[in-house]
Design a protein around this motif. Structure first.
Motif, PDB file in Angstrom:
ATOM      1  N   ARG A 170       0.837  -1.203   0.000  1.00 51.41           N
ATOM      2  CA  ARG A 170       0.000   0.000   0.000  1.00 51.41           C
ATOM      3  C   ARG A 170       0.870   1.250   0.000  1.00 51.41           C
ATOM      4  O   ARG A 170       0.581   2.217  -0.716  1.00 51.41           O
ATOM      5  CB  ARG A 170      -0.915   0.009   1.223  1.00 51.41           C
ATOM      6  CG  ARG A 170      -1.883   1.198   1.289  1.00 51.41           C
ATOM      7  CD  ARG A 170      -2.791   1.077   2.509  1.00 51.41           C
ATOM      8  NE  ARG A 170      -3.750   2.161   2.563  1.00 51.41           N
ATOM      9  CZ  ARG A 170      -3.510   3.353   3.082  1.00 51.41           C
ATOM     10  NH1 ARG A 170      -2.307   3.613   3.590  1.00 51.41           N
ATOM     11  NH2 ARG A 170      -4.434   4.290   3.102  1.00 51.41           N
ATOM     12  N   LEU A 174       0.723   4.089  -2.951  1.00 52.66           N
ATOM     13  CA  LEU A 174       0.483   5.514  -2.717  1.00 52.66           C
ATOM     14  C   LEU A 174       1.603   6.360  -3.308  1.00 52.66           C
ATOM     15  O   LEU A 174       1.354   7.435  -3.866  1.00 52.66           O
ATOM     16  CB  LEU A 174       0.363   5.795  -1.213  1.00 52.66           C
ATOM     17  CG  LEU A 174      -0.809   5.140  -0.478  1.00 52.66           C
ATOM     18  CD1 LEU A 174      -0.851   5.601   0.967  1.00 52.66           C
ATOM     19  CD2 LEU A 174      -2.122   5.433  -1.168  1.00 52.66           C
ATOM     20  N   ARG A 178       1.527   9.228  -6.388  1.00 56.14           N
ATOM     21  CA  ARG A 178       2.022  10.608  -6.336  1.00 56.14           C
ATOM     22  C   ARG A 178       3.058  10.868  -7.423  1.00 56.14           C
ATOM     23  O   ARG A 178       3.677  11.927  -7.455  1.00 56.14           O
ATOM     24  CB  ARG A 178       2.621  10.894  -4.956  1.00 56.14           C
ATOM     25  CG  ARG A 178       1.576  10.885  -3.834  1.00 56.14           C
ATOM     26  CD  ARG A 178       2.181  11.388  -2.518  1.00 56.14           C
ATOM     27  NE  ARG A 178       3.230  10.498  -2.045  1.00 56.14           N
ATOM     28  CZ  ARG A 178       3.017   9.391  -1.333  1.00 56.14           C
ATOM     29  NH1 ARG A 178       1.788   9.026  -1.043  1.00 56.14           N
ATOM     30  NH2 ARG A 178       4.025   8.646  -0.932  1.00 56.14           N
ATOM     31  N   VAL A 219      -5.341   4.829  -7.017  1.00 59.50           N
ATOM     32  CA  VAL A 219      -5.042   5.556  -5.776  1.00 59.50           C
ATOM     33  C   VAL A 219      -5.832   6.862  -5.732  1.00 59.50           C
ATOM     34  O   VAL A 219      -6.403   7.233  -4.700  1.00 59.50           O
ATOM     35  CB  VAL A 219      -3.531   5.831  -5.663  1.00 59.50           C
ATOM     36  CG1 VAL A 219      -3.238   6.817  -4.542  1.00 59.50           C
ATOM     37  CG2 VAL A 219      -2.777   4.520  -5.418  1.00 59.50           C
ATOM     38  N   LEU A 224      -6.777   8.757  -2.062  1.00 60.09           N
ATOM     39  CA  LEU A 224      -5.562   8.583  -1.245  1.00 60.09           C
ATOM     40  C   LEU A 224      -4.341   9.244  -1.847  1.00 60.09           C
ATOM     41  O   LEU A 224      -3.245   9.090  -1.309  1.00 60.09           O
ATOM     42  CB  LEU A 224      -5.277   7.088  -1.058  1.00 60.09           C
ATOM     43  CG  LEU A 224      -6.397   6.265  -0.406  1.00 60.09           C
ATOM     44  CD1 LEU A 224      -6.054   4.786  -0.444  1.00 60.09           C
ATOM     45  CD2 LEU A 224      -6.632   6.731   1.031  1.00 60.09           C
ATOM     46  N   SER A 225      -4.504   9.982  -2.941  1.00 56.64           N
ATOM     47  CA  SER A 225      -3.331  10.527  -3.620  1.00 56.64           C
ATOM     48  C   SER A 225      -2.607  11.583  -2.811  1.00 56.64           C
ATOM     49  O   SER A 225      -1.463  11.912  -3.091  1.00 56.64           O
ATOM     50  CB  SER A 225      -3.725  11.105  -4.986  1.00 56.64           C
ATOM     51  OG  SER A 225      -4.759  12.059  -4.850  1.00 56.64           O
ATOM     52  N   GLU A 227      -2.018  11.226   0.475  1.00 56.21           N
ATOM     53  CA  GLU A 227      -1.424  10.609   1.659  1.00 56.21           C
ATOM     54  C   GLU A 227       0.052  10.319   1.431  1.00 56.21           C
ATOM     55  O   GLU A 227       0.532  10.244   0.316  1.00 56.21           O
ATOM     56  CB  GLU A 227      -2.137   9.280   1.985  1.00 56.21           C
ATOM     57  CG  GLU A 227      -3.538   9.466   2.506  1.00 56.21           C
ATOM     58  CD  GLU A 227      -4.091   8.179   3.058  1.00 56.21           C
ATOM     59  OE1 GLU A 227      -3.313   7.217   3.247  1.00 56.21           O
ATOM     60  OE2 GLU A 227      -5.300   8.121   3.323  1.00 56.21           O
ATOM     61  N   GLY A 228       0.754  10.117   2.521  1.00 59.02           N
ATOM     62  CA  GLY A 228       2.136   9.651   2.435  1.00 59.02           C
ATOM     63  C   GLY A 228       3.134  10.672   2.880  1.00 59.02           C
ATOM     64  O   GLY A 228       2.808  11.690   3.483  1.00 59.02           O
TER      65      GLY A 228
END
Length: 231
Positions: A170, A174, A178, A219, A224-225, A227-228
């Motif tokens: 995961r 992610l 990005r 993603v 969720l793009s 996140e990270g």
């Protein structure tokens, strides 16, 4: 390695220009040309190209449908779509169908050559900036009339698919979403580049996707793009 390239465009002048431009590269061999999407299956079977440069708008069978049919075959060559618009819903459809990216028809010759090389090497022809623009193009808001929101349904389905991944997979997904390269992801997640490649391969197999672009779109669909850790 010589890259075998098939060019499909209904305009003979465009085909001639692309053949002249790409044929001058020592590592690219133009194995054939097509004028319509209907010709693609036979040409691919006979010529066995590594990459197909496919126009979107053709009169009988468009490049989008041809791409969807071609990429349904697990052994299909990579496809790069040709378009005049860089934020077009048709481009997104092509990417979701498994195209490795796109190039604009007015792109500089050297960049088109580089795009073919990148796709043949397994890298999508999308910069992080273009990826974000494409994703923004399909982001939908709430329906003021209160009708079912297809984007919400898409987001829920995408989130459920992302949830199937192991934690490390995961994280890699992610980072791909990005726009991170393998080297950038490796540095950010403290792993080797071969390990990143292994995770990407597992993600593609587990989620039934064709390439990194589809991971990025999934993603984004899951919301969720953002996140990270900033890859």
């Amino acid at each position: 390695m010589t890259i075998r390239l098939l060019i499909v465009d209904d305009d003979p002048l465009v085909r001639a220009g692309l053949t002249f431009m790409l044929g001058g590269a020592e590592d690219i061999e133009i194995v054939g040309e097509g004028a319509d999407g209907r010709e693609v299956p036979e040409l691919v079977d006979r010529l066995v190209p590594d990459v197909v440069l496919m126009d979107i708008r053709m009169p009988h069978l468009d490049g989008l449908t041809a791409t969807e049919r071609l990429r349904a075959d697990p052994g299909a060559p990579e496809v790069v779509v040709l378009t005049t618009f860089h934020a077009d819903e048709q481009v997104l459809r092509a990417l979701r169908a498994g195209a490795a990216g796109f190039v604009l028809k007015d792109t500089a010759p050297a960049e088109i050559v580089a795009a073919v090389r990148r796709v043949a090497a397994g890298d999508p022809v999308l910069s992080p900036a273009v990826t974000r623009q494409l994703m923004s193009h399909v982001a939908g808001g709430p329906d003021p009339a209160g009708r079912p929101d297809p984007e919400r349904a898409r987001r829920t389905a995408a989130a459920q698919r992302i949830a199937e991944l192991a934690d490390r997979e995961r994280e890699v997904a992610l980072a791909v979403g990005r726009g991170g390269s393998n080297a950038e992801i490796a540095a950010a997640l403290y792993m080797s580049v071969p390990t990143v490649k292994t995770h990407v391969s597992r993600i593609l197999a587990k989620l039934g996707l064709n390439n990194r672009v589809q991971i990025a779109l999934l993603v984004h669909d899951a919301g969720l793009s953002g996140e990270g850790d900033g890859v």
